[in-house]
Design an enzyme around this catalytic site. Structure first.
Site, PDB file in Angstrom:
ATOM      1  N   ASP A   1     -14.046 -58.946 -34.698  1.00  0.00           N
ATOM      2  CA  ASP A   1     -14.172 -57.555 -35.164  1.00  0.00           C
ATOM      3  C   ASP A   1     -14.969 -57.482 -36.471  1.00  0.00           C
ATOM      4  OD1 ASP A   1     -13.690 -54.823 -35.172  1.00  0.00           O
ATOM      5  OD2 ASP A   1     -11.511 -54.997 -35.014  1.00  0.00           O
TER       6      ASP A   1
ATOM      7  N   ASP B   1     -13.290 -47.385 -29.759  1.00  0.00           N
ATOM      8  CA  ASP B   1     -11.857 -47.239 -30.032  1.00  0.00           C
ATOM      9  C   ASP B   1     -11.301 -46.002 -29.337  1.00  0.00           C
ATOM     10  OD1 ASP B   1     -11.356 -49.491 -31.463  1.00  0.00           O
ATOM     11  OD2 ASP B   1     -11.492 -48.564 -33.434  1.00  0.00           O
TER      12      ASP B   1
END
Ligand code: DGJ
Length: 699
Positions: free
Chosen positions: A452, A520
């Site tokens: 990430d 997301d």
């Protein structure tokens, strides 16, 4: 295939359906001649012999026609190359040599005043219509250092048409890759990122079709996509005489990329171009096939169904809870179990722990191995989340090395999500990360890493370094180097690129990661538009998509059925991200059925040919995947109106004379009927969805 004329000054590159031609004038100017359907060398020669554009006061005859316009001399277009050499800005190049190496053409130029070399690289493989282009700038010394202010990877030139329509993928966090198309007006359209990563705001891709006439199935489409995971810029220029050129490369501004000492060189990322006569759908299929064949590592392998714990547990994780989730995931048919954030250091919230890549001793007192072993015993692979380029000020790493982050001396160190960016351009930081991650992957049987990156660069300083500017480019090279080294040392481990969702999706990261986290935003309806945009360039084989809980708590409170959520996520690499400990027995049983169905259609979704039958936008939308004798349709109805059944879906790519059996209903349809009259989905009401499989019958 590369061909050239007898005098070695005109070249034609050919793919299966397209061709690309360039040629040198008597004055050594490299001009663009052709990009479109395949042509012969004689055609390219004839194009080269055409009269130059008429003289026009205040204009340069080179503008809009040069293959790689540089700063310096009679040019007024945006330069692709801008160098600062001692006392002089700008360059003047002479052709030195052409070299063919398999399917790569290299054209080498030298600068008369300085010891500089410029090489333009072209590669077009026999099995793809994608032209890969990049440049190398070399300081061939002796002499003082030179500064590369900008060195774009390529400039693409389109043929003259009455007008052009520009397609782009724009967005922001939780709303990435949304497709827009609009007429290209005169001047420049610039997209890019000045954030240090690819960014959620634009995918580094543009598509242009002439006169706004192309459709999903028909018409010419030109596309250009950049393979770079740092700051970047693509400028589409509509010049005064109607010419259109597209230039792109690393870095957003022209304020400096790197300095080269004698003997040094800079190689740009690849800027790939594609011409397709098959409309937007044909262009996407060609991009997908090329990425699967040439870009994505181990692309032939199917991606497993994963479970990820993030939306279920957030920062509040425990080994016991993970075990409970793992047992339920395994029973559902999940093949890979991923522990997301908060397994390490003092990471009980986003305020601490980033940088300390050892298991949290209270949460995992015996390390990760016991959980990994249980996950394996349940028949699943085991994965973890990391964010190696970042550090929380509240971490052992930062306390030990506060100077390892990007920062300007005496200035505020801007925190986003309570974190700072490590300066990966520093060799000690790179080496530290390598050791930490190598150890981590050796400490437990880890099969999968979700990598990430959750904040942009804001303070790109490097105290003590004479030319801190270089950290922008070197950070990306360091990231690539780390991934390459980890992959080589741990060949069984699979990597996912994530950046707060889809903030780092580009051809560069995709050449060293196995899939990407698309967004997301896991709302199944919003996702249809995001996935529609994503599919313009990238294949479903890399597009991770999760089924999460309903109502959607994170964004909009929308309620949707498990069916709708599954069918939405089944158009990519299926994952599950809900809190399974709160799903009822009925839901778990239903989910097991969907996972089973996905595993049956997975070869088509991940390796088949995509046809976008109808775009999302209020009513019915659908995609079709086709592979061999089988095809599968995934259809979604957002809202039904006036009691009208949604229109039938006209399928593509089928043999009109063949009969196809629907595996859902047993009904048999002729290919011609499916293509012309269409397939009825039977969808009704709001947020309904279906998966319809068809198999060609052997006659
Ligand atoms: C952002 C990612 O996109 C999420 O999926 C999750 O991994 C969080 N980071 C964890 O901090």
């Amino acid at each position: 295939m590369i061909e050239s004329t007898g005098d070695g000054r005109t070249w034609v590159l050919s793919g299966p359906t397209s061709g690309y031609a360039i040629g040198l004038t008597d004055a050594d100017e490299l001009l663009h001649l052709h990009w479109g359907p395949r042509i012969a060398v004689e055609d390219a020669e004839a194009l080269a012999a055409q009269a130059p554009p008429p003289y026009r006061p205040f204009e340069s005859p080179l503008d809009g026609h040069e293959e790689y316009p540089v700063e310096g001399g009679p040019r007024f277009v945006r330069p692709a190359l801008s160098l600062r050499t001692p006392g002089v800005r700008g360059t003047e190049w002479s052709f030195a040599a052409a070299e063919t190496d398999g399917d790569e053409l290299r054209l080498r130029f030298t600068d008369a005043l300085h010891a500089l070399g410029l090489t333009l690289h072209y590669r077009m493989r026999d099995d793809a219509d994608v032209v890969e282009r990049w440049v190398t700038v070399a300081h061939e010394g002796p002499g003082a250092e030179l500064e590369i202010l900008r060195a774009d990877a390529a400039v693409w030139t389109l043929p003259r048409r009455d007008s052009w329509r520009l397609g782009q993928l724009h967005g922001r966090w939780a709303a990435e890759s949304r497709l827009v198309r609009a007429e290209l007006t005169y001047g420049e359209k610039i997209i890019g990122s000045r954030r240090g990563h690819t960014g959620h705001q634009h995918l580094p891709w543009v598509a242009l079709d002439a006169d706004g006439e192309s459709t999903e199935e028909r018409g010419e489409v030109y596309g250009c996509a950049l393979g770079w995971s740092g700051s970047w810029r693509i400028a589409v220029q509509h010049l005064p005489d109607g010419q259109v050129q597209i230039t792109g490369g690393a870095g957003h501004d022209d304020s400096g990329l790197l300095r080269l000492a004698p003997g040094d060189s800079y190689t740009s990322p690849v800027f790939a171009g594609l011409w397709s006569a098959g409309g937007f759908g044909g262009a996407s299929q060609a991009w997908h096939a090329w990425q699967l064949a040439r870009v994505i590592p181990d692309a032939a392998a199917e991606r497993p169904v994963l479970y990820n714990s993030w939306e279920a547990t957030g920062f509040d994780i425990s080994e016991e809870r993970q075990r409970a989730l793992a047992r339920r995931a395994a029973a559902m048919g999940v093949e890979l179990f991923v522990v997301d954030d908060a397994w390490f250091g003092a990471r009980t919230s986003d305020r601490a722990g980033l940088g300390d890549w050892t298991p949290n001793p209270e949460r995992f007192p015996r390390g990760l191995a016991p959980l990994a072993d249980e996950v394996h015993a349940l028949g699943m692979d085991f994965g973890i989340w990391v964010e190696p380029e970042m550090v929380n000020p509240d971490s052992d790493l930062y306390r030990a090395h506060p100077d390892w982050v990007q920062h300007h001396p005496g200035r505020t160190r801007t925190e986003y999500r309570n974190q700072l960016v490590l300066n990966l351009a520093r060799p000690d930081v790179r080496e530290h990360l390598w050791r930490q991650l190598d150890q981590l992957l050796g400490s437990a049987p880890i099969d999968y890493v979700k990598w990430d990156f959750n904040r942009c660069f804001t303070d790109p300083g490097w105290p003590g370094e004479e030319y801190p500017q270089r950290l922008w480019v070197e950070h990306v090279h360091a990231l690539y180097g780390l991934l390459d080294r980890l992959r080589a040392a741990h060949p069984g481990v699979v990597f996912e690129s994530c950046s707060g969702g889809g903030g780092r999706i580009d051809l560069g990261i995709l050449s060293r990661t196995d899939q990407v986290w698309t967004s997301d935003n896991t709302d199944p309806l919003d996702r249809l538009a995001i996935q529609h945009g994503f599919s313009q360039l990238h294949p479903a084989r890399v597009m991770a998509a999760w089924v999460t809980d309903s109502p959607q708590t994170q964004l909009n409170g929308r309620r949707s059925s498990l069916r709708f959520r599954f069918v939405s996520a089944m158009a990519g690499v299926l994952g599950i991200g809900g809190d399974l400990t709160r799903w009822s027995e009925e839901e778990l049983t239903e989910a097991r059925g969907w996972v089973e169905l996905y595993r049956r259609i997975r070869p088509l979704v991940q390796h088949g040919e995509l046809h976008r039958l109808r775009a999302p936008g209020g009513g019915l939308s659908a995609v079709q995947f086709l592979r061999g004798e089988e095809t599968v349709v995934l259809a979604w109805l957002q809202a039904q109106h006036y009691g009208e059944p949604p229109p039938p879906l006209r399928l593509r790519g089928l043999d009109p004379a063949a009969a196809y059996e629907c595996l859902e209903s047993g009904a048999v349809h002729r290919g011609a009927v499916l293509a012309h009259q269409g397939l009825h989905t039977g969808l009704t009401g709001d947020l309904d969805a279906a998966v319809i499989r068809l198999r060609r019958r052997s006659s």
